[in-house]
Design an enzyme around this catalytic site. Structure first.
Site, PDB file in Angstrom:
ATOM      1  CD  GLU A   1      -2.839  -0.764   2.541  1.00  0.00           C
ATOM      2  OE1 GLU A   1      -3.967  -1.271   2.546  1.00  0.00           O
ATOM      3  OE2 GLU A   1      -2.367  -0.152   3.522  1.00  0.00           O
TER       4      GLU A   1
ATOM      5  NE  ARG B   1     -10.381  -9.098  17.627  1.00  0.00           N
ATOM      6  CZ  ARG B   1      -9.874  -7.952  18.073  1.00  0.00           C
ATOM      7  NH1 ARG B   1     -10.553  -7.260  18.977  1.00  0.00           N
ATOM      8  NH2 ARG B   1      -8.728  -7.471  17.610  1.00  0.00           N
TER       9      ARG B   1
END
Length: 447
Positions: free
Chosen positions: A201, A293
């Site tokens: 990236e 989560r």
């Protein structure tokens, strides 16, 4: 059928946190524990407890077969994975389904898709969520890495596709550094995660780490509960979290929230999740990853929204729908300090051992989530987090003042903790001003 008994496949403060909400909802609980945690508070306060192995995580908290057996023996009908351990393991989620157990979290497909960072990025591009410019998936060769880097321009960041916690990550500032960094990242990723895939990236310089809390019902309905600023980090590990972010105004909050909801709707997401962004100085933000989560720092969101996120996880798991037009008001400012059993004067070295004295701060707007107490022996086998100190006040300035007072009241003897670090942080002009980014710790020296 309504959930009647939940097995918590975790330990420490998050296990106790789930037990408390279940008790308030009239849901029975089962704690699983290693032999090192036999005397822990989750074991004491759960309705039932089952030992699943010796201290090592790979022989206890990571043993899917033993956890499933414990659920079957005790008659549990759902499993809450907490955070860490098996919480983002798609195989575990699928095994729960195969055994007729409700996994309190997203589908195996969602976990799998977001657990692989290159796949996650591809998914976000298709969904129209802003992403950092980079490779379309895994970079397989040195030649490909060189070609991509030349097109993107330096600096760049090499990242492990299957990883987290800063492992398998290498910044590259010049062409001469690329090949060594590329191969080192692949080797580190293979060693840490059993998967050497990496992607590349464009490196966003001096970003803030801002994440958005979302809730989805698995039926296409998603809402967000505002953002959290997690920019104070050490080696990519969060130390302090707060909400609202000092860098986010109402317009930016709305745009980031909409992008996070769009990401979750693409997955038909179920449960609590966090979409993490890099925010640059111009106000542009880019998708970084999604944690499928409950987060360690969910507490600060609860404080400013007055919503129990564990309760919402359980309600969604029970089949309740979320109103997509629900707009959650945010009130005040909340800060969380992670109190770890680490010595901040010795490079944050872990400090396991017996706690000889333990006094937690109290008072209006002060919350302590902990499984520790005087006499508790901190085992050397697990994460060093022993408490989360959370404050809430009307403004950020007042929250910092409250945190200073609370830290001065927090007494832990017998082991070293990060309390001295947090005390100094709350006096640091850069933190107080709110003008900081993820490079904050590089200029911090503990006195």
């Amino acid at each position: 059928m309504a959930i009647k008994k939940v097995l918590i496949a975790n330990r420490g403060e998050i296990a106790l946190r789930v037990i408390r909400t279940c008790a308030e909802m009239g849901i029975k609980t089962v704690a699983v524990f290693s032999s090192a945690d036999r005397e822990s508070l989750p074991v004491r306060f759960a309705d039932e407890a089952v030992c699943i192995g010796p201290p090592a995580s790979k022989e206890s908290y990571l043993r899917m077969d033993r956890i499933i057996s414990a659920a079957e023996v005790t008659g549990a009908d759902a499993i809450h994975p907490g955070y860490g351990f098996l919480s983002e393991n798609s195989e575990f989620s699928a095994i729960c389904q195969d055994h007729g157990l409700k996994f309190i979290g997203p589908s195996p497909e969602s976990i799998d898709l977001m657990g692989n960072k290159s796949k996650a990025k591809e998914t976000m591009v298709k969904a129209g969520v802003p992403v950092v410019p980079g490779s379309n998936g895994v970079v397989n060769s040195e030649a490909q890495a060189l070609s991509l880097a030349n097109k993107m321009g330096y600096p760049i960041m090499i990242k492990a596709s299957a990883g987290g916690g800063g492992r398998g990550m290498r910044p590259v500032f010049a062409p001469s550094e690329l090949l060594k960094a590329f191969n080192t990242a692949r080797q580190e990723a293979e060693g840490a995660f059993g998967n050497g895939d990496v992607y590349m990236e464009k490196l966003v310089l001096n970003p803030r780490h801002v994440e958005v809390q979302i809730l989805g019902d698995g039926k296409g309905n998603v809402v967000h509960l505002g953002e959290r600023d997690c920019s104070v980090q050490r080696r990519h590990q969060k130390l302090v979290e707060e909400t609202p972010s000092p860098a986010v105004n109402e317009d930016l909050r709305q745009r980031m929230g909409e992008a996070a909801c769009k990401a979750a709707r693409t997955l038909n997401y179920e449960g609590a999740g966090t979409v993490e962004f890099l925010l640059d100085a111009s106000g542009a933000f880019y998708f970084m990853e999604m944690n499928t989560r409950i987060q360690v720092e969910h507490t600060v969101t609860e404080e400013v929204t007055d919503i129990d996120l564990i309760e919402m996880q359980l309600r969604v798991a029970n089949g309740e729908s979320i109103d997509p037009n629900w707009r959650i008001p945010i009130s005040g400012h909340s800060i969380q300090c992670r109190i770890n059993a680490e010595d901040p004067y010795r490079d944050f070295r872990p400090s396991p051992g017996k706690i000889t004295a333990f006094h937690t701060p109290k008072g209006h707007g002060v919350r302590v989530d902990t499984h520790a107490s005087a006499g508790y022996v901190i085992p050397p086998y697990y994460d060093s987090l022993i408490a989360k100190l959370v404050v809430k006040a009307r403004t950020r300035e007042l929250a910092i003042a409250k945190m200073r007072r609370a830290l001065n009241e927090f007494v832990v003897e017998g082991v070293k903790t990060t309390i001295p670090f947090h005390r100094q942080l709350m006096e640091d002009p850069r933190f107080i001003s709110g003008q900081f980014d993820t490079g904050f710790m590089s200029g911090f020296s503990l006195k």
